[in-house]
Enzyme design. Structure first.
Site, PDB file in Angstrom:
ATOM      1  N   LYS A 164      19.152  46.427  98.143  1.00  0.00           N
ATOM      2  CA  LYS A 164      18.647  45.571  99.018  1.00  0.00           C
ATOM      3  C   LYS A 164      19.356  45.001 100.017  1.00  0.00           C
ATOM      4  O   LYS A 164      18.964  44.634 100.883  1.00  0.00           O
ATOM      5  CB  LYS A 164      17.914  44.373  97.987  1.00  0.00           C
ATOM      6  N   ASN A 220      13.341  44.923 101.028  1.00  0.00           N
ATOM      7  CA  ASN A 220      12.695  45.591 100.160  1.00  0.00           C
ATOM      8  C   ASN A 220      11.731  46.592 100.616  1.00  0.00           C
ATOM      9  O   ASN A 220      11.208  47.518 100.146  1.00  0.00           O
ATOM     10  CB  ASN A 220      12.014  44.924  99.257  1.00  0.00           C
ATOM     11  N   GLY A 277      16.357  30.232  88.022  1.00  0.00           N
ATOM     12  CA  GLY A 277      16.961  31.321  88.421  1.00  0.00           C
ATOM     13  C   GLY A 277      17.231  31.478  89.775  1.00  0.00           C
ATOM     14  O   GLY A 277      16.549  30.883  90.656  1.00  0.00           O
ATOM     15  N   SER A 311       5.860  51.658  91.362  1.00  0.00           N
ATOM     16  CA  SER A 311       5.225  51.908  92.634  1.00  0.00           C
ATOM     17  C   SER A 311       4.569  52.774  92.794  1.00  0.00           C
ATOM     18  O   SER A 311       3.521  52.847  93.546  1.00  0.00           O
ATOM     19  CB  SER A 311       6.404  51.549  93.480  1.00  0.00           C
ATOM     20  N   THR A 361      23.970  29.353  85.766  1.00  0.00           N
ATOM     21  CA  THR A 361      25.216  28.947  86.603  1.00  0.00           C
ATOM     22  C   THR A 361      24.951  28.068  87.834  1.00  0.00           C
ATOM     23  O   THR A 361      24.245  28.698  88.728  1.00  0.00           O
ATOM     24  CB  THR A 361      25.790  30.383  87.109  1.00  0.00           C
ATOM     25  N   ASN A 398      19.406  26.784  87.550  1.00  0.00           N
ATOM     26  CA  ASN A 398      20.044  27.972  86.991  1.00  0.00           C
ATOM     27  C   ASN A 398      21.062  27.657  86.125  1.00  0.00           C
ATOM     28  O   ASN A 398      21.802  26.665  86.144  1.00  0.00           O
ATOM     29  CB  ASN A 398      20.549  28.688  88.443  1.00  0.00           C
ATOM     30  N   GLU A 453      26.844  26.859  90.178  1.00  0.00           N
ATOM     31  CA  GLU A 453      27.221  27.126  91.530  1.00  0.00           C
ATOM     32  C   GLU A 453      26.241  28.070  92.194  1.00  0.00           C
ATOM     33  O   GLU A 453      26.217  28.051  93.604  1.00  0.00           O
ATOM     34  CB  GLU A 453      28.484  27.852  91.504  1.00  0.00           C
ATOM     35  N   ASP A 492       8.975  40.674  99.293  1.00  0.00           N
ATOM     36  CA  ASP A 492       8.796  39.889  97.998  1.00  0.00           C
ATOM     37  C   ASP A 492       8.330  38.699  98.087  1.00  0.00           C
ATOM     38  O   ASP A 492       7.809  37.924  97.364  1.00  0.00           O
ATOM     39  CB  ASP A 492      10.461  39.958  97.260  1.00  0.00           C
TER      40      ASP A 492
HETATM   41  P1  NAP Z   1      19.442  38.802  88.744  1.00  0.00           P
HETATM   42  O1  NAP Z   1      19.521  38.969  90.281  1.00  0.00           O
HETATM   43  O2  NAP Z   1      20.056  39.806  87.854  1.00  0.00           O
HETATM   44  O3  NAP Z   1      19.247  37.286  88.379  1.00  0.00           O
HETATM   45  C1  NAP Z   1      19.037  37.085  86.870  1.00  0.00           C
HETATM   46  C2  NAP Z   1      18.761  35.441  86.817  1.00  0.00           C
HETATM   47  O4  NAP Z   1      18.491  35.291  85.400  1.00  0.00           O
HETATM   48  C3  NAP Z   1      19.817  34.664  86.940  1.00  0.00           C
HETATM   49  O5  NAP Z   1      19.445  33.621  87.719  1.00  0.00           O
HETATM   50  C4  NAP Z   1      20.852  34.351  85.721  1.00  0.00           C
HETATM   51  O6  NAP Z   1      21.256  33.302  85.683  1.00  0.00           O
HETATM   52  C5  NAP Z   1      19.539  34.339  84.765  1.00  0.00           C
HETATM   53  N1  NAP Z   1      19.550  34.507  83.540  1.00  0.00           N
HETATM   54  C6  NAP Z   1      19.957  35.813  82.860  1.00  0.00           C
HETATM   55  N2  NAP Z   1      20.136  35.533  81.650  1.00  0.00           N
HETATM   56  C7  NAP Z   1      19.776  34.293  81.342  1.00  0.00           C
HETATM   57  C8  NAP Z   1      19.899  33.369  80.057  1.00  0.00           C
HETATM   58  N3  NAP Z   1      20.274  34.063  78.946  1.00  0.00           N
HETATM   59  N4  NAP Z   1      19.603  32.045  80.230  1.00  0.00           N
HETATM   60  C9  NAP Z   1      19.453  31.667  81.410  1.00  0.00           C
HETATM   61  N5  NAP Z   1      19.634  32.224  82.608  1.00  0.00           N
HETATM   62  C10 NAP Z   1      19.648  33.564  82.389  1.00  0.00           C
HETATM   63  O7  NAP Z   1      17.896  39.432  88.333  1.00  0.00           O
HETATM   64  P2  NAP Z   1      16.628  39.347  89.272  1.00  0.00           P
HETATM   65  O8  NAP Z   1      16.351  40.757  89.912  1.00  0.00           O
HETATM   66  O9  NAP Z   1      16.330  38.216  90.027  1.00  0.00           O
HETATM   67  O10 NAP Z   1      15.357  39.491  88.404  1.00  0.00           O
HETATM   68  C11 NAP Z   1      15.043  38.305  87.302  1.00  0.00           C
HETATM   69  C12 NAP Z   1      13.871  38.814  86.599  1.00  0.00           C
HETATM   70  O11 NAP Z   1      12.714  38.714  87.619  1.00  0.00           O
HETATM   71  C13 NAP Z   1      13.799  40.040  85.772  1.00  0.00           C
HETATM   72  O12 NAP Z   1      13.134  39.655  84.480  1.00  0.00           O
HETATM   73  C14 NAP Z   1      12.963  40.745  86.853  1.00  0.00           C
HETATM   74  O13 NAP Z   1      12.413  41.937  86.095  1.00  0.00           O
HETATM   75  C15 NAP Z   1      11.989  40.126  87.184  1.00  0.00           C
HETATM   76  N6  NAP Z   1      11.482  40.417  88.802  1.00  0.00           N
HETATM   77  C16 NAP Z   1      10.130  40.433  88.862  1.00  0.00           C
HETATM   78  C17 NAP Z   1       9.708  40.878  90.045  1.00  0.00           C
HETATM   79  C18 NAP Z   1       8.269  40.745  90.235  1.00  0.00           C
HETATM   80  O14 NAP Z   1       7.586  41.304  91.358  1.00  0.00           O
HETATM   81  N7  NAP Z   1       7.341  40.497  89.008  1.00  0.00           N
HETATM   82  C19 NAP Z   1      10.717  41.247  91.082  1.00  0.00           C
HETATM   83  C20 NAP Z   1      11.865  40.856  90.928  1.00  0.00           C
HETATM   84  C21 NAP Z   1      12.411  40.684  89.702  1.00  0.00           C
HETATM   85  P3  NAP Z   1      22.929  33.213  86.073  1.00  0.00           P
HETATM   86  O15 NAP Z   1      23.008  33.198  87.562  1.00  0.00           O
HETATM   87  O16 NAP Z   1      23.494  32.098  85.313  1.00  0.00           O
HETATM   88  O17 NAP Z   1      23.521  34.587  85.555  1.00  0.00           O
END
Ligand code: NAP
Length: 268
Positions: A65, A85, A124, A16, A149, A147, A151, A100
């Site tokens: 957040k 955010n 996700g 940022s 999980t 997703n 639930e 976002d």
């Molecule tokens: P988060 O809240 O920790 O959520 C992670 C998600 O990924 C959950 O749905 C989780 O599923 C799933 N997951 C993790 N490992 C997995 C696997 N091996 N197989 C299948 N599903 C899996 O993380 P987040 O903040 O949402 O971020 C997720 C991704 O988006 C990251 O790569 C982050 O860098 C990216 N992101 C990008 C932006 C952007 O502006 N481009 C903004 C935010 C985030 P479960 O619920 O089953 O654990």
């Protein structure tokens, strides 16, 4: 001079600062963008301190957040999503936004992808999945959330108008969808050989946004391009949440090209 910044823990590798400072330079705005890393239980105190110190605006990232929801006056999107955010300190009390959501919508719009009336699949159900599902539903798409999980997908779908939910075994519906958004961390460095969606479900009528921006070209995006799909990398989503925050704070059109150039240079 105005001071803007990012509240998070950790914030060491944030993209940022270069993105926002490029905007100030392009528009000759006398401002700086700095990072703040308070203790995990001190987010609300940090917001109060920022107000006292005359800070103009803050972005907020993991893990704060949700922690600051009671410390600001919530705009409608932030209230519905339950996450802030961006904080604008030009009002009393300061106002909390979630850019976002606009970031997702604007990333698709920038690539000429219309959302209204389309079938969308979000993989996700974490923070990024939540913003993505609300953005797509608010813009008129029918949203399915898949997703690992189940639930968590069901709990998110209960909050998003018209959304359905399932496990990763429901991803075959991508074959009939118009939009796919990966909001899992699958495919992120160092696990760049992984993909959240089997290539057999990808097709030429699909627009695919991968929230993962490290690497910029994920295996999912590579296979989507090979299938003839429109591809949008995660830096676009990151860029447009920043663009939206800049415009919220300044009331001016953001210099999108300058911000994009700085962001991609920082990612390199
Ligand atoms: P988060 O809240 O920790 O959520 C992670 C998600 O990924 C959950 O749905 C989780 O599923 C799933 N997951 C993790 N490992 C997995 C696997 N091996 N197989 C299948 N599903 C899996 O993380 P987040 O903040 O949402 O971020 C997720 C991704 O988006 C990251 O790569 C982050 O860098 C990216 N992101 C990008 C932006 C952007 O502006 N481009 C903004 C935010 C985030 P479960 O619920 O089953 O654990």
């Amino acid at each position: 001079m105005q001071v803007f910044g990012l509240l998070g823990n950790p914030v060491g590798h944030s993209l940022s600062p270069p993105m926002h400072e490029a905007a100030y330079e392009a528009l000759d705005i006398d401002a700086r963008y700095v990072t703040f890393e308070p203790d995990r239980d001190a987010a609300a105190d940090a917001v109060a301190a920022a107000e006292t110190l005359g800070i103009a605006g803050l972005n907020v990232t993991i893990p704060f957040k949700q922690d600051i929801l009671d410390a600001v006056d919530l705009d409608d999107v932030a209230r519905r999503i339950g996450a802030v955010n961006t904080i604008d300190f030009s009002t009393t009390p300061p106002r909390g936004y979630n850019t976002d959501v606009a970031g997702v919508e604007r990333a698709f719009a920038h690539h000429g992808v219309s959302i209204d009336g389309r079938d969308a699949v979000v993989v996700g159900a974490g923070g990024a999945g939540r913003a993505a599902a609300f953005a797509l539903a608010d813009a008129g798409a029918s949203v399915h959330i898949a997703n690992r999980t189940v639930e968590r997908a069901e709990s998110l779908a209960a909050d998003v108008p018209g959304a359905t939910a399932g496990g990763l075994d429901t991803l075959d519906c991508v074959a009939d969808a118009d939009i796919l958004l990966n909001a899992t961390s699958v495919g992120m460095e160092p696990d760049v050989d992984e993909t959240p969606v089997p290539a057999e479900h990808l097709h030429a009528d699909l627009a695919v946004l991968d929230a993962v921006y490290s690497p910029i070209e994920t295996r999912l995006l590579r296979e989507a391009a090979e299938a003839g799909a429109t591809t949008i990398d995660g830096a676009w989503m990151l860029l447009f949440q920043g663009v939206e925050a800049f415009e919220t704070w300044t009331g001016r059109d953001a210099p999108v090209d300058a911000m994009n150039e700085a962001l991609r240079a920082a990612l390199d």
